[in-house]
Design a protein around this motif. Structure first.
Motif, PDB file in Angstrom:
ATOM      1  N   TYR A 102       0.762  -0.911   0.230  1.00  0.00           N
ATOM      2  CA  TYR A 102       0.419   0.253  -0.201  1.00  0.00           C
ATOM      3  C   TYR A 102       0.690   1.243  -0.436  1.00  0.00           C
ATOM      4  O   TYR A 102       0.358   2.336  -0.863  1.00  0.00           O
ATOM      5  CB  TYR A 102      -0.809   0.046   1.472  1.00  0.00           C
ATOM      6  N   THR A 103       1.914   1.123   0.928  1.00  0.00           N
ATOM      7  CA  THR A 103       2.937   1.980   1.030  1.00  0.00           C
ATOM      8  C   THR A 103       3.933   2.115  -0.209  1.00  0.00           C
ATOM      9  O   THR A 103       4.350   3.747  -0.301  1.00  0.00           O
ATOM     10  CB  THR A 103       3.590   2.617   1.899  1.00  0.00           C
ATOM     11  N   GLY A 104       4.242   0.880  -0.806  1.00  0.00           N
ATOM     12  CA  GLY A 104       4.881   1.078  -1.679  1.00  0.00           C
ATOM     13  C   GLY A 104       6.582   1.413  -1.229  1.00  0.00           C
ATOM     14  O   GLY A 104       8.219   1.845  -1.751  1.00  0.00           O
ATOM     15  N   SER A 105       6.203   1.287   0.187  1.00  0.00           N
ATOM     16  CA  SER A 105       8.145   0.871   0.743  1.00  0.00           C
ATOM     17  C   SER A 105       7.998  -0.259   1.800  1.00  0.00           C
ATOM     18  O   SER A 105       7.302  -0.619   2.227  1.00  0.00           O
ATOM     19  CB  SER A 105       8.193   2.219   1.862  1.00  0.00           C
ATOM     20  N   THR A 135       5.268   0.960   9.151  1.00  0.00           N
ATOM     21  CA  THR A 135       3.888   1.789   9.639  1.00  0.00           C
ATOM     22  C   THR A 135       4.190   3.506   9.290  1.00  0.00           C
ATOM     23  O   THR A 135       3.230   3.989   9.766  1.00  0.00           O
ATOM     24  CB  THR A 135       3.032   1.442  11.123  1.00  0.00           C
ATOM     25  N   LEU A 136       5.506   3.483   9.640  1.00  0.00           N
ATOM     26  CA  LEU A 136       5.879   4.642   9.859  1.00  0.00           C
ATOM     27  C   LEU A 136       5.907   5.059   8.152  1.00  0.00           C
ATOM     28  O   LEU A 136       6.839   5.516   7.492  1.00  0.00           O
ATOM     29  CB  LEU A 136       6.760   5.573  10.873  1.00  0.00           C
ATOM     30  N   HIS A 137       4.878   6.009   7.767  1.00  0.00           N
ATOM     31  CA  HIS A 137       5.214   6.595   6.673  1.00  0.00           C
ATOM     32  C   HIS A 137       3.221   7.231   6.188  1.00  0.00           C
ATOM     33  O   HIS A 137       2.133   7.617   6.720  1.00  0.00           O
ATOM     34  CB  HIS A 137       4.275   5.040   5.612  1.00  0.00           C
ATOM     35  N   PRO A 138       3.581   8.225   5.439  1.00  0.00           N
ATOM     36  CA  PRO A 138       2.352   8.894   5.469  1.00  0.00           C
ATOM     37  C   PRO A 138       1.490   8.729   4.985  1.00  0.00           C
ATOM     38  O   PRO A 138       0.169   8.729   5.114  1.00  0.00           O
ATOM     39  CB  PRO A 138       2.782  10.159   4.199  1.00  0.00           C
ATOM     40  N   ARG A 139       0.830   7.374   4.238  1.00  0.00           N
ATOM     41  CA  ARG A 139      -0.177   7.017   3.158  1.00  0.00           C
ATOM     42  C   ARG A 139      -0.199   6.202   4.714  1.00  0.00           C
ATOM     43  O   ARG A 139      -1.888   6.119   4.238  1.00  0.00           O
ATOM     44  CB  ARG A 139       0.486   6.254   2.562  1.00  0.00           C
TER      45      ARG A 139
END
Length: 514
Positions: free
Chosen positions: A53-56, A66-70
């Motif tokens: 989902y985040t691409g990371s 889960t520490l991601h802007p998305r």
């Protein structure tokens, strides 16, 4: 496009059932990370991994997932604000409707024997608390769940309100999430404070606990009360096994803790028993057998012992159980109970019988609430050092008197100040507790002991400001006195003891109990 839920849990209890209902009954789409995603996928549920989902990718061995802007944009977005909606669209972020998170098992990890600091550190959750706090902050727009016990209540909300969740429920869950992260951080802070090994109390002192039982009432029927457990790992009274009896009350628990503190003074190699009422001992005794110790403690003040609390430092045997059933008692606590004793105790089915294997494990600090805050102190669990005691009289104690004074000193430590205890042959004979002056406590203890006081010892939790109590003790036949000393008139008390032929020992340590 269905509503979006983020599921990321360490404790997988109930998560599969929740996910299935969300997908099949309410058409949720699910984002999940790590082991949670694997659990759901293996059960045949459609799940989007957080990394997809985040691409990371997950990096640093899973420390960053889960520490991601998305993720946090979807949690913190306010869909009714145009500027937030513009940010979501520009960054291809979907707003979340549900966040289900529980945290790494830090407390379970540090409870294991020989756990290393490195092992403990790896169980400090970072992403989980961040998501919980973010979701709790934004409860106006989404729901946060942090415990498996909340799942069914959430599903019930959806079913009863046409797929919607009330603002009141979301706010309640947010409150629980903040309490959850507070308790988690408190456990971590306490762990690192314990590593420091410093005697000083920290600049910030946090108290947190989880309610495990609503009690019928507090000290009196008009006072609401509840029982809270510190941490997620059961210790102390929360780990005790109740063999039988009614539910524990607030007063039961307060008395049981006082009983535990007294009985913890005695090595389990010598049988010991204590009978308490309103946190003060009615009688304490040691003997060659457990039943002998109990009989001595009970007979020290059988009138007060009626309806009391009994603490034993050895497993209950049949002989002791038989004696315990001969009167009315509120509670009995011991490290164990054999099968014959258990069968005998059932004849008094209402008496609460608790097994607490480690009676010596108590809190290292005590906390007392006052207006505007609380007071914290180190527990009075000092191990007595007899080499520091001073015999200050011409008459020297016998080895038997020294042993008796040690017994009396262990007991007086747990009596409300001003405290006086008279003992002989390993049993308390008279106890003067909580009087406004020491002379009054001396008179009560000696009057209760009566003629049996002759040849006994007297212990005082504080110094004697005058020599009058020494003279009163001598008239009653007391042979030795143990007290902390420290009065500017110690010399007067010592002179009176020399004059009257009494042994006096100064411990240099007082044991006030308020």
């Amino acid at each position: 496009m269905g509503r979006l839920a983020l599921l990321s849990v360490s404790d997988k209890t109930g998560i599969l059932e929740l996910a299935r209902q969300l997908v099949e009954e309410f058409e949720f789409e699910i984002i999940s990370s790590g082991g949670t995603a694997k659990t759901l996928q293996e059960a045949g549920l459609s799940v989007t991994k957080v990394s997809d989902y985040t691409g990371s990718p997950e990096i640093l061995g899973g420390r960053v997932k889960t520490l991601h802007p998305r993720i946090h944009g979807g949690i913190l977005a306010r869909p009714d604000l145009p500027e937030d909606c513009s940010d979501l669209e520009a960054n291809q972020i979907r707003p979340l409707d549900l966040v289900v998170v529980n945290l790494y098992p830090f407390e379970q990890t540090i409870a294991q024997p020989n756990v290393t600091v490195a092992e403990a550190i790896e169980q400090i959750d970072i992403g989980g608390p961040a998501m919980l706090r973010a979701a709790a902050k934004n409860f106006a727009y989404l729901t946060v769940l942090c415990e498996p016990g909340q799942y069914q209540e959430y599903l019930t909300q959806l079913r009863n309100s046409q797929g919607k969740v009330s603002q009141e429920f979301r706010q309640k869950m947010a409150s629980k999430a903040f309490a959850h992260t507070q308790a988690y951080d408190s456990a971590i802070a306490a762990y690192f404070a314990s590593l420091d090994g410093e005697e000083e109390l920290s600049e910030i002192y946090a108290i947190s606990g989880k309610k495990i039982q609503t009690l019928r009432y507090g000290e009196n029927p008009h006072q609401a009360a509840a029982w809270y457990q510190t941490g997620s790992v059961a210790t102390g009274w929360t780990s005790a096994t109740k063999l039988q009896g009614k539910e524990l009350s607030y007063n039961n628990l307060v008395d049981l803790e006082a009983a535990r503190r007294i009985i913890a003074e005695f090595d389990d190699q010598q049988p010991a028993a204590a009978v308490l009422k309103h946190t003060n001992p009615c009688g304490v005794g040691v003997g060659n057998t457990l039943v002998e110790a109990y009989e001595k403690a009970f007979n020290a003040d059988s009138v007060s012992a009626f309806g009391g609390i009994v603490a034993l430092n050895q497993s209950i045997d049949a002989a002791t159980a038989t004696e315990l059933t001969k009167t009315f008692l509120e509670c009995v606590v011991a490290p164990g109970c054999d099968s014959k004793a258990e069968a005998i105790l059932k004849n008094k089915g209402k008496v609460r019988v608790l097994l607490l294997p480690d009676l010596t494990a108590g809190p290292k600090q005590t906390v007392k609430a006052i207006a505007g805050g609380w007071l914290v102190q180190a527990s009075d669990d000092r191990i007595e050092n007899l080499t520091s005691w001073k015999v200050v009289t011409e008459k020297q104690p016998t080895s038997e008197q020294m042993a008796e004074m040690l017994f009396a000193w262990k007991v007086v430590k747990h009596v409300k100040s001003n405290a006086i205890v008279v003992t002989k042959d390993g049993v308390s004979l008279g106890i003067g507790a909580g009087q406004m002056n020491r002379v009054g406590s001396v008179k009560i203890a000696l009057e209760q002991a009566g003629e049996a006081a002759r040849g006994g010892v007297l212990a005082s939790d504080g110094f004697f400001p005058f020599d009058d109590s020494v003279r009163t003790a001598a008239e009653a036949g007391i042979s030795a006195i143990i007290q902390p000393g420290g009065s500017i008139r110690d010399k007067d008390s010592i002179a009176a003891a020399n004059e009257l032929g009494i042994v006096m020992v100064l411990t240099g340590v007082r044991h006030f109990l308020h």
